[in-house]
Structures are given as C-alpha cells and as structure tokens.
Design an enzyme around this catalytic site. Structure first.
Site, PDB file in Angstrom:
ATOM      1  N   CYS A   1      36.965 -14.669 -54.274  1.00 32.53           N
ATOM      2  CA  CYS A   1      35.548 -14.981 -55.357  1.00 32.53           C
ATOM      3  C   CYS A   1      36.445 -14.374 -56.601  1.00 32.53           C
ATOM      4  O   CYS A   1      37.238 -13.567 -56.525  1.00 32.53           O
ATOM      5  CB  CYS A   1      34.604 -14.448 -55.156  1.00 32.53           C
ATOM      6  SG  CYS A   1      34.269 -12.451 -54.901  1.00 32.53           S
TER       7      CYS A   1
ATOM      8  N   CYS B   1      36.642 -10.428 -57.244  1.00 33.53           N
ATOM      9  CA  CYS B   1      37.872 -10.046 -55.993  1.00 33.53           C
ATOM     10  C   CYS B   1      38.801  -9.474 -56.822  1.00 33.53           C
ATOM     11  O   CYS B   1      39.496  -8.477 -56.931  1.00 33.53           O
ATOM     12  CB  CYS B   1      38.242 -10.699 -55.121  1.00 33.53           C
ATOM     13  SG  CYS B   1      37.081 -11.426 -53.894  1.00 33.53           S
TER      14      CYS B   1
ATOM     15  N   ASP C   1      43.087 -30.852 -25.619  1.00 34.25           N
ATOM     16  CA  ASP C   1      43.332 -29.805 -24.252  1.00 34.25           C
ATOM     17  C   ASP C   1      41.844 -29.112 -24.165  1.00 34.25           C
ATOM     18  O   ASP C   1      41.295 -29.537 -24.976  1.00 34.25           O
ATOM     19  CB  ASP C   1      44.256 -28.444 -25.100  1.00 34.25           C
ATOM     20  CG  ASP C   1      44.121 -27.331 -24.308  1.00 34.25           C
ATOM     21  OD1 ASP C   1      43.918 -27.041 -23.138  1.00 34.25           O
ATOM     22  OD2 ASP C   1      43.831 -26.219 -25.195  1.00 34.25           O
TER      23      ASP C   1
ATOM     24  N   ASP D   1      45.882 -26.263 -28.786  1.00 33.70           N
ATOM     25  CA  ASP D   1      45.804 -24.733 -29.409  1.00 33.70           C
ATOM     26  C   ASP D   1      46.821 -23.898 -28.805  1.00 33.70           C
ATOM     27  O   ASP D   1      47.391 -22.854 -29.253  1.00 33.70           O
ATOM     28  CB  ASP D   1      44.625 -24.287 -29.588  1.00 33.70           C
ATOM     29  CG  ASP D   1      44.123 -23.505 -28.387  1.00 33.70           C
ATOM     30  OD1 ASP D   1      44.338 -24.247 -27.202  1.00 33.70           O
ATOM     31  OD2 ASP D   1      43.377 -22.507 -28.399  1.00 33.70           O
TER      32      ASP D   1
ATOM     33  N   ASP E   1      50.525 -25.846 -24.609  1.00 36.39           N
ATOM     34  CA  ASP E   1      50.268 -26.746 -25.214  1.00 36.39           C
ATOM     35  C   ASP E   1      51.475 -27.433 -26.338  1.00 36.39           C
ATOM     36  O   ASP E   1      51.599 -28.612 -26.320  1.00 36.39           O
ATOM     37  CB  ASP E   1      48.921 -27.252 -25.996  1.00 36.39           C
ATOM     38  CG  ASP E   1      47.620 -26.857 -25.216  1.00 36.39           C
ATOM     39  OD1 ASP E   1      47.557 -27.438 -24.367  1.00 36.39           O
ATOM     40  OD2 ASP E   1      46.857 -26.230 -25.718  1.00 36.39           O
TER      41      ASP E   1
END
Lengths: 52, 763
Positions: free
Chosen positions: B42, B45, B448, B633, B637
């Site tokens: 933001c 920040c 998966d 993931d 895989d």
C-alpha cells in the site's frame, strides 16, 4: 518561405530537447518503479510548508 | 495502517539470517543490500519503511521499489551489521529476506526494457517530426521546397531507423541465420527497402518518399513490443519472487555450536541443519535429533503426514509440522530425490516437440508470398515498360511497403498484452507467451489431487457416530497442537457449536500424539497405535485418522478428508461442459483419491502413482494425439508438467513445479484454471480475427500497389488504419475482464474473497 529556415530547426531542436529529457529520465531510474511513483505522489510528508 | 504489517510465518527470516552474505560492495567503496518484502502493498508502506529505515544512522540510502516489492539500502561504514536493517523492518511489521538480484535473475537493471524504451522514444520523435514535414508535402509543397522537406526527413529518418530498428533487425537476422522465418524478416526488409528507395527518390527530385511510413511503422511496432516485454517482465519477477521466498538457505549449526543462516550455495554434505516446527525442510537429509510429523504432500502427493524420528530420511520440500528436527545433510548431486526428478523432466522436455508460435507459422507463408509478389510485380513492370528499371523497382518496392506486416506484427502482441493483463489482474501469471496459444488448443485437463484440487487443510468426515462429549474432549486436547489433523478437529468442533472441554497437563509427543487429563482421567489423541487401536477393532479406511481414547472407555476414531479448493466443483463442471476431458492422477492412496473424485464428479482417476507413471501417462496421451493441460503442484508432478502441452501450477507449489509450469495462479480458488482456458480461447479467436483483418487489408491494398497507384499518402493512411483496427479489436478482450468476474457466480453462496483471505493468512 525563408521563415522555414529557422522554424524547422527550432521545431527539431524542441523535439530533441524532449527526447533528451526522456532519455535522461530513463537513465536516472524514473521508469524503474512506475507503480511506486504513482503512490509516492500521494504522500505529502515531503512538502515542507514555507516557514517565513 | 490496516493493510500493512502482516507478519509472515517465516522464522528463518525472523532470525535475521546471515545478511552479510548478500551484501554487495559497489565501485566507490560503499555497501549495498537488496531485500525482498512481500508485505509491501500500500501507499503508506513506502513512507513507513523509508522513514523507519532512515532512523538507522549508518544508512545513507534506503529506497522502496513498490512494483517489485523490494528495498535497497546502502551504507559506507564497514562495521555496520546489515542484520540491523532486517530487525528494523521486522519491527515495522515487514518480514524481509535478503537476496542477490544478479543470482535470482530479476534485477532491476532490465537492460532490454530500457533499450526498447529508448528506441521507442527515438522512433516517436522521428515519426512526429517527419509526419509534420510529410503533411506539408501532401498538402502541395512542390519543387525545391519538397526536396528540402524530403532531405530533412531523410536526415531524421535514417539515423532513427538505424537506432530504433535494431531490435527487429537483430531478431530477423537470428531467424535467417538459422534458416527460419519470423515476422521480423518482412518488417526489416520493408523498412530498409523503404528507406533506401526514399533516399533514391529524394536524390532524384522525385515525389515518392516513404520516410514517414517507415518510421511510424517502427514506432507502432515498438509500442507493441515494449508493452509485451513489460508484461512478461512483471510476470517473471512475480514468479521469481515466489522462488526467492521459498528457499534461500538453511539454518546450520556449526561445530562451535553457533547457529547461522547459510545460503543454498554454501551448504555442504554432513552439515547439521535445524528445522523448526512449521518450517519447510530445505534439504535432503537424515533426521539426527528430534521427533515430528512431516507433511510430504508436495513430494509424493500423500495427504497424511508421516511421523519422522532419528534415522528417518527426509526430502527437501516436506513440511515439518509438530516438533523441531535436526537433519544431517546427505550428499548433494546425483542421488538426491530431486535430481532424479530433474532427470525425468529433462527427458520429458526432449520428447516434447517445439511449439511454433502462431505468428511465426504465419510468417512462414506470408513472407515468401509477399516476396514472390514483389518479384512478379518487378518482372511484370519490366515487361510492360520495356525494361525501365527505376519505375519497375519503385512499384516492386511499394508492394513490399504496402504489404509490410504492421497489422500482422501487432496482431499477436496486442492480444497477448491485453490477455496477460486480464489474467494478471485475476491472479494468473503467464511465464511464456506461447503458453496462451497452446492453452487454447487443449482437449484434456489432468489434475493432481493433493495441493491442486485440495488445499493443505483437512476436514472432519461427518459420518459415523461421534458423540458431542468425545468431540469436546478431543478438541480440548487438540487445541494447543499445530498438527493439521488437530487443527481440523478443533475447527470442526467449533463449527458444530460445541465448547471444547478444559483439558489439563497437555503434552505433545511428536510423531505419536497428545496426552492430557480431564477430571482425573487420562486422555490420549493421536495415531492408532498411540491409542491402542488395532486393525481388528476397526479396519483402516485409508483416510487420515485420529484416534481418541479416554481411560475406561473404548477408543473413538475420527476420519478426515482433504478440504477442496474453493470453486473446485464448479470449475470441474465448467470444464466438462466446455467439452474438455477431466481426469485426476495422484500419488495418494486410493480411498482419499476416490473420495475427491466422487465429490467433484471426475470419472477417470488414478491413485498411488509415482512421478514416472504420471509422466508416462501424459506422454502416452500426447502420443495418441491428445493435447493435455497438466495442473499440478508437487515435486512428483514436475515431470508431467514438463511433458504436458500446457501446464499450470498454484503459487503454493514446489519450486520445481513452478519452474516446470507455463502458468501460475495466485490465490486458492481453482477457477483460475477455467479462467485461463477461457481467456486463452478468446485470445486465440481475436488473434485469428486480427490476422483476417490484416489479410483483408492486404487483399485490398496490394492490387493498388501492384498497379503502381500507391502514393506515400495512401501508404501512410492504409497502414495506420489497419494497425488501429487490429489494436482496437485486441482491446475488446479487456472488456471480458468484468464479464468474467461477474459470470463466475458461486453456487454455494460463499463469498468469492474467502479463499483469497485464507491464502494470505497461510502465506
């Protein structure tokens, strides 16, 4: 038509000034954080009010 | 400052690490450190961080890069400890991790972007000025005035083309030297011949100067190319940030007993690495001290955590759940689990035929056709005019200029920029432009299970006789534990509105379970063995289970299933309705896989598969002519992801999974998969439309050029008009954005943001 002899160089010179300005801005890193600059302008803490 | 200051569970960074390892010395003796802080999100920040850091007196420079979520600090005092910067940022509420911009591959010094921007500026300057002069010529400037204007145009255009055209010339040369064709070949040829012919015309006091067309062509194309580059750079940096955050090093205990955070490159076999509970295990090794439960779902796809104790082998990527572990690093290199996977991936990639981009495929037909046409025009005019070379050449070259694929060159990048922008805003990052085109062609989607269709969270299975008081007691016992099954139990009990009982003397026995007491009676919660449940009492259903025992009562079993990703069912339904085959292959055991398949309506599923089997399956489908989108993931895989025609991974995936995938989706909702397919199909349709427009334009304009009626004014108007049509058509994809968001109405009535919040908490 002799007016062209200095109008065209003036036009080109102004264009070159703009181009030079852009390349300077690019070199000094002003295009590195475009999203950040958009937010920095909202932060008015750096604006020092005139004291006297 | 509500939106900032989210602390991330990242204990390695919290302990500061050995930041000194990432310090770089710059040329004039100062020091520089780059940090990455994902919580920068933001406007406040920026100033919070910069002002906070300026309170450290030694720092001479502190600047936040908001786009890249990075902070750069500089100082001159060689005694300054950079760990102070990390501590200060942590105090301000930002977890920061040092990184080396050169090593992580996303430096802020993006030279290519700068070159494109400079070229764009030069081309823009030249195009503007030449256009002014050209308009005066078209308006009727004659004789020496016209010549003067042409000469000035030449003076501006030639250096500008030489400079701004370099990206195209280079790419065209690369393609030609490999005996291939791409769109840059006809572009370069048209620009160069236009410039040369215009110079010749100018020198001979003729009216046909195309300097404006040549330069504005470059200008238009450079805009497309720069936008394309920026979009890709942004996606790339987002991806590599995920990588930087996941594993930059390990906490090593030295022989002197001192604990230091070392980067990956400094680790050696035999080192002792400590892994706190809740941290991901960074290396392959053997457990030396400690007991814990390890979540190996990223590695094998198994959803039940397995207990780990001394002598147990653990792999990088597993999550350490309940107790601290000390691991002795085993040999790097050939025999690690990961290197086996990488070898599989390499073979998968070799077997995959290189995809030729749509534009390049088209260029393979278009460029020769245009060049043959120009040759025929030259021959025809030579024959017609009895070998008057200048006129014939002029007409041949004007064919080249008129057919120059300005619209064709924009057809793909313009769509791509808009499409990747739409996807980016919806949390899908595209790593490679070709992925968008491939995604549109797929016919089978293979998921998966663990981590892809499901989240890490578990859910209590509601069936079976579970009394309220045993739930209350078990929840009271589980309340303090961070084991995923304990947390799931507590959640389930709270959802049922049952108040957890007050259990005392709770002790966690990592790898086994919990013990405690309630009104003087001993309680136990944990594995079946821990509570004395034998196979005879209750057959193992194959689902993850917790056993609960109270002194003087028979033990109770709680079964769990993985919680599905939000929108999973709706996404699968939409994919099936769109005519895609949806399948699931998992490394997990049969029972949990069957449960998920039934819940989602997936008819074809396989369980207990190794990475090799997954790879073989995807390769088999591909050989049979199928175009497979693999969504996965885990480390297991990764080979299948590499073999798929297109691939997607969630941002929570293993490093290697993210590397292998073409697209990555942020957030927990699975609708990203449907979204990516929908957008890429639409993008492909728009690309085809753009090509059609460009061809229609050519069909109309080419006869004019062949017959010798193409004037510079005609060329400029025709070229700009076709480019504008193509760009406007591509922008229509942007309209899809809002419609997409609205169209995915959630059937369960759950707020669409719920999943995203959970992701943020977990990040």
């Amino acid at each position: 038509m002799s007016v062209l002899l200095y109008l065209i160089p003036i036009a080109l010179f102004l264009g070159l000034v703009g181009l030079g300005g852009f390349i300077w801005a690019l070199k000094s890193g002003q295009y590195e954080d475009l999203d950040g600059e958009a937010l920095r302008i909202l932060d008015d803490d750096d604006d020092k009010p005139l004291t006297d | 400052m509500g939106c900032c200051g989210v602390r991330h569970e990242d204990s390695a960074a919290r302990e500061g690490g050995d930041a000194a390892l990432w310090v770089r010395q710059d040329d004039d003796g100062g020091f520089e450190l780059n940090l990455i802080a994902p919580a920068i999100n933001c406007a406040a920040c920026i100033s919070t961080l910069e002002k906070g850091l300026k309170e450290i007196p030694a720092l001479t420079f502190a600047r936040v890069n908001f786009s890249l979520k990075q902070v750069r600090v500089k100082w001159r005092d060689p005694d300054f400890d950079p760990a102070e910067v990390i501590a200060k940022m942590d105090e301000l509420g930002y977890t920061a991790r040092p990184f080396d911009p050169a090593e992580s591959g996303f430096s802020r010094d993006d030279e290519e972007a700068r070159e494109l921007l400079r070229a764009l500026a030069v081309a823009g300057f030249a195009a503007g000025n030449i256009m002014l002069l050209s308009i005066s010529v078209w308006a009727g400037a004659q004789g020496s005035t016209r010549d003067l204007f042409h000469w000035i145009s030449a003076l501006i255009a030639l250096p500008a083309i030489a400079y701004a055209g370099r990206p195209f010339f280079r790419s065209a040369w690369r393609a030609l030297s490999r005996a291939r064709m791409n769109m840059d070949v006809p572009i370069s040829l048209a620009v160069l011949t236009a410039a040369m012919m215009s110079l010749y015309e100018t020198a001979n006091h003729q009216p046909h100067a195309y300097f404006d067309a040549a330069v504005s062509l470059l200008f238009f194309l450079l805009i497309g190319r720069y936008l394309d580059h920026r979009m890709r750079a942004r996606a790339r940096s987002a991806v590599s940030q995920l990588m930087t955050l996941s594993a930059t090093g390990a906490m090593v205990t030295g022989d002197d007993g001192k604990r230091r955070f070392l980067p990956m490159s400094a680790l050696k076999p035999g080192m002792r690495v400590s892994v706190a509970a809740g941290e991901r295990i960074p290396v392959d090794g053997v457990v030396e001290e400690g007991r814990s439960d390890v979540d190996v779902s990223l590695i094998t796809g198994e959803s039940v955590p397995e207990p780990a104790g001394p002598g147990h082998k653990v792999y990088a990527g597993a999550m350490n759940l309940t107790g601290p572990l000390v691991i002795r690093l085993t040999a790097h290199g050939e025999d690690t689990f990961l290197s086996g996977i990488i070898r599989l991936m390499a073979t998968a990639e070799q077997g995959k035929s290189a995809y030729v981009r749509l534009a390049d495929r088209l260029a393979g037909y278009y460029a020769p056709a245009v060049h043959v046409l120009a040759g025929l025009t030259l021959g025809g005019w030579l024959w017609w005019t009895d070998f008057v070379w200048p006129v014939s050449l002029l007409h041949a070259i004007s064919v080249l200029i008129i057919t120059c694929p300005c619209a064709l060159g924009l057809a793909v990048p313009a769509v791509q920029v808009v499409a990747s922008g739409v996807l980016f805003r919806n949390g899908v990052l595209i790593k490679d432009g070709g992925a968008l085109e491939r995604m549109a062609e797929i016919g089978t989607v293979i998921f998966d299970k663990t981590g892809t269709l499901t989240l890490g969270d578990m859910k209590l299975v509601a069936d079976g006789p579970l009394s309220a008081d045993s739930l209350a007691l078990a929840a009271g016992l589980a309340a303090g534990s961070s084991h995923p099954l304990s947390r799931a139990l507590v959640r389930a009990v709270e959802e049922r509105g049952i108040e957890p009982a007050l259990v005392v003397n709770v002790i966690e026995h990592p790898g086994r379970g919990l013990s405690g007491a309630w009104r003087g009676r001993a309680l136990r919660l944990g594995s079946r063995e821990w509570c004395g449940v034998s196979e005879r009492d209750a057959p193992d259903p194959g689902l993850p289970q917790l056993a609960f025992a109270m002194e003087g009562r028979p033990p109770v079993l709680f079964s769990f299933t993985s919680e599905l990703r939000p929108d999973a069912a709706e996404t699968i339904r939409r994919l099936q309705r769109a005519g895609l085959r949806v399948e699931m292959i998992s490394g997990d055991r049969e029972a949990p896989v069957r449960a998920v398949a039934r819940a989602l309506g997936i008819r074809t599923w396989k369980s207990g598969w190794s990475p090799q089997q997954k790879l073989a399956y995807v390769e088999g489908l591909t050989k049979a002519g199928g175009k497979v989108l693999m969504v996965g993931d885990g480390i297991n895989d990764a080979p299948a992801l590499a073999a798929g025609y297109a691939s997607m991974a969630p941002s929570s995936a293993s490093d290697i999974g993210r590397t292998a995938a073409d697209m990555i989706f942020v957030g927990s909702s699975l609708r990203a998969v449907w979204l990516a397919i929908a957008v890429s199909r639409r993008a492909r349709r728009l690309m085809t439309q753009n090509f059609a427009w460009a061809l229609v334009y050519n069909v109309l304009a080419v006869p004019v050029a062949v017959l010798g009626y193409a004037t510079p004014l005609f060329a400029a108007v025709a070229m700009s008009a076709s480019s504008i049509i193509v760009v406007a058509n591509s922008l229509r994809l942007g309209l899809m954005d809002g419609r997409l968001r609205k169209s995915f109405a959630l059937p369960s009535g759950a707020p669409s943001g719920a999943g995203d919040n959970r992701e943020k908490k977990a990040a």
